[in-house]
Enzyme design. Sequence first.
Site, PDB file in Angstrom:
ATOM      1  N   TYR A  63      17.371  35.168  58.259  1.00 13.50           N
ATOM      2  CA  TYR A  63      17.442  36.292  57.337  1.00 13.50           C
ATOM      3  C   TYR A  63      18.863  36.808  57.147  1.00 13.50           C
ATOM      4  O   TYR A  63      19.790  36.385  57.827  1.00 13.50           O
ATOM      5  CB  TYR A  63      16.534  37.428  57.810  1.00 13.50           C
ATOM      6  CG  TYR A  63      16.758  37.922  59.229  1.00 13.50           C
ATOM      7  CD1 TYR A  63      16.572  37.083  60.316  1.00 13.50           C
ATOM      8  CD2 TYR A  63      17.138  39.231  59.471  1.00 13.50           C
ATOM      9  CE1 TYR A  63      16.766  37.543  61.617  1.00 13.50           C
ATOM     10  CE2 TYR A  63      17.333  39.695  60.778  1.00 13.50           C
ATOM     11  CZ  TYR A  63      17.144  38.835  61.839  1.00 13.50           C
ATOM     12  OH  TYR A  63      17.341  39.276  63.119  1.00 13.50           O
ATOM     13  N   ASP A  75      21.244  39.950  57.464  1.00 16.23           N
ATOM     14  CA  ASP A  75      21.305  41.227  58.177  1.00 16.23           C
ATOM     15  C   ASP A  75      22.743  41.726  58.161  1.00 16.23           C
ATOM     16  O   ASP A  75      23.650  41.039  58.621  1.00 16.23           O
ATOM     17  CB  ASP A  75      20.827  41.021  59.620  1.00 16.23           C
ATOM     18  CG  ASP A  75      20.496  42.345  60.303  1.00 16.23           C
ATOM     19  OD1 ASP A  75      20.469  43.382  59.610  1.00 16.23           O
ATOM     20  OD2 ASP A  75      20.273  42.335  61.519  1.00 16.23           O
ATOM     21  N   GLU A 107      21.602  35.486  59.727  1.00 15.82           N
ATOM     22  CA  GLU A 107      21.210  35.635  61.129  1.00 15.82           C
ATOM     23  C   GLU A 107      20.000  34.768  61.426  1.00 15.82           C
ATOM     24  O   GLU A 107      19.083  34.681  60.619  1.00 15.82           O
ATOM     25  CB  GLU A 107      20.889  37.110  61.420  1.00 15.82           C
ATOM     26  CG  GLU A 107      20.322  37.343  62.818  1.00 15.82           C
ATOM     27  CD  GLU A 107      20.433  38.802  63.309  1.00 15.82           C
ATOM     28  OE1 GLU A 107      21.159  39.586  62.668  1.00 15.82           O
ATOM     29  OE2 GLU A 107      19.790  39.123  64.306  1.00 15.82           O
ATOM     30  N   THR A 126      16.033  33.005  67.394  1.00 13.45           N
ATOM     31  CA  THR A 126      15.258  31.864  67.897  1.00 13.45           C
ATOM     32  C   THR A 126      13.823  32.308  68.174  1.00 13.45           C
ATOM     33  O   THR A 126      13.561  33.510  68.340  1.00 13.45           O
ATOM     34  CB  THR A 126      15.821  31.319  69.219  1.00 13.45           C
ATOM     35  OG1 THR A 126      15.615  32.302  70.255  1.00 13.45           O
ATOM     36  CG2 THR A 126      17.298  30.984  69.108  1.00 13.45           C
ATOM     37  N   ASN A 131      17.362  38.816  74.061  1.00 12.48           N
ATOM     38  CA  ASN A 131      16.181  39.648  74.298  1.00 12.48           C
ATOM     39  C   ASN A 131      15.419  39.122  75.499  1.00 12.48           C
ATOM     40  O   ASN A 131      15.220  37.913  75.620  1.00 12.48           O
ATOM     41  CB  ASN A 131      15.263  39.629  73.084  1.00 12.48           C
ATOM     42  CG  ASN A 131      15.938  40.229  71.876  1.00 12.48           C
ATOM     43  OD1 ASN A 131      16.143  41.431  71.811  1.00 12.48           O
ATOM     44  ND2 ASN A 131      16.314  39.389  70.925  1.00 12.48           N
TER      45      ASN A 131
END
Lengths: 497, 65
Positions: free
Chosen positions: A85, A87, A92, A95, A151
């Site tokens: 996308y 951003d 960006e 994964t 993350n």
Amino acid sequence: MAIPKVCGIETEYGIVVRGGDNNPVSASSLLINAYVNATSRKIGWDFEDETPANDARGFNLDDIFPPEIETSLVNAVLPNGARYYVDHAHPEISTPEVTTAAEAVRWDRAADEIVRASMRYAAEVLKNGAELIVYKNNSDGKGNSYGCHENYLVNRETPFGRIVSHITPHFVTRQIFCGAGKVGCEQTGRQPGDVAYQLSQRADFFEEEVGLETTLKRPIVNTRDEPHCDPQKYRRLHVIVGDANMSEVATYLKIGTTSIVLAMIEDDQFSDEFLLGSPVPAIRQVSHDPSLQRAILLRDGRRATALEIQWGLLEKARKYEQTHGLMAVGEAVGADVLSRWEQVLSGLESDPDSVADWVDWVAKRRLVDGYRQRHGLAHDAAELKAIDLQYHDMRVDRCLALRVGLDTIVEPADAQWAMTNPPTTTRAYFRGRCLDKFPNEIVAANWDSLVFDIGSDPLKRVPMMEPLRGTAEHVANLIDESATASELLDRLGAQHP
Amino acid sequence: MAERTQKQKQTPERADQVVEHAAPAVNESGEKLRAELDDLLDEIDEVLETNAEDFVKSYVQKGGQ
């Protein structure tokens, strides 16, 4: 108690158009559309569950922040479970969710290949000899930074304050092996030439210890509380402090060591021995010292070098392996991470050049120093900054990182495979397989749900609130045996995948 | 901290237990890397952008996250 460290990497890439419209938003859209149009039917992203303004400390800033994501921009979900996308004026890729550092590197490499394929497809769309070039770095050298975020799934029962206290020393010091290197300085209030060369692309941009911001006054620990899964059971620790790595081993160590330290925090393994006196000055101090000799201040008044703190964390991790095992990060991968962690620290301690095949900042520094000495250049010569940028150039024939002899972990064929196939170990499997098999029946997707349109009935949302359900083990047969999306939904019945 | 460092270096008993991937022999690869660096520096001007100053000046990005 430590829970499996489901994780993923989001990379914002630098983008340039030469000989054409250099608007980064339209260039990013063109890049992504070129890839999506050439490879698959476009599936839109569903923003139903996005709450980027929720703060882990317990409040909501929706009234203060404008919406983080502009919904009009390109936003696609790929059959490998990733999101691709636009951003903040950058392309960006996030994964898919994975369960180990080894898987994270594989899908990060797949993201690299998706970008390279996108550049090739974009070249077919661009006219008049214009060229679109993507860079996997985090700074333009002029004070503008863009991120590579990690993350990690963490247990909601673990107090957030404990995570902040004990992950900070790792975030400040891990850059000695996962910094991507930078020529010059971009810290506010300092001159570019104040620092000839530093370990990290990002360290200059961190101004707070803890906070919700990601674009201004960036905090070392980001508090965005948007778990994209069951919020009663889980947090997603959103890590904004890292560099994008060209070295596969550096990515592997970044994810692997951080996963282990987080599992140890969940199992309450830390006392106050590594707490830092002033983390924000310390993160710059470590980055600005390629000699690795300068000690930083600890909260109890002692001083320690980044290497000493990393040796201390490794020693604790070794003990943790003995007492608790490394199930949370995958036993085999966890043991390999510990072994490589020790090797990289030993190498950095004895002769950093000995780990030039693992560590980006070392590999880049050798190139920069070698070129400078050969041509008798000043430390701030444009040629050296050009080498810095071109280390991250995603064009195969121009990328310097591909020429410095970096060690690899992922076979090229495995990276290719991961461009179109999801990991088998998380809910990304269900997302990716469904997108591949039923592209015409899925109208929207996001991290924790898929929305089906099977004709006559109302739209059906399939929630995926458990990151470790919807794996190949759970749903491969179900998907294989369902000829249509309608059949799949019937078989799923009232159950979630 | 200094004591911990010393102890750690003396007991790398698990350094050989690499599970998935062969570890590089760091010293040997150091030699190889030096030779490769010389080769790369010989040919790097063919790969580098032709006008470094213009290239660096024109590389401007919008801030992101």
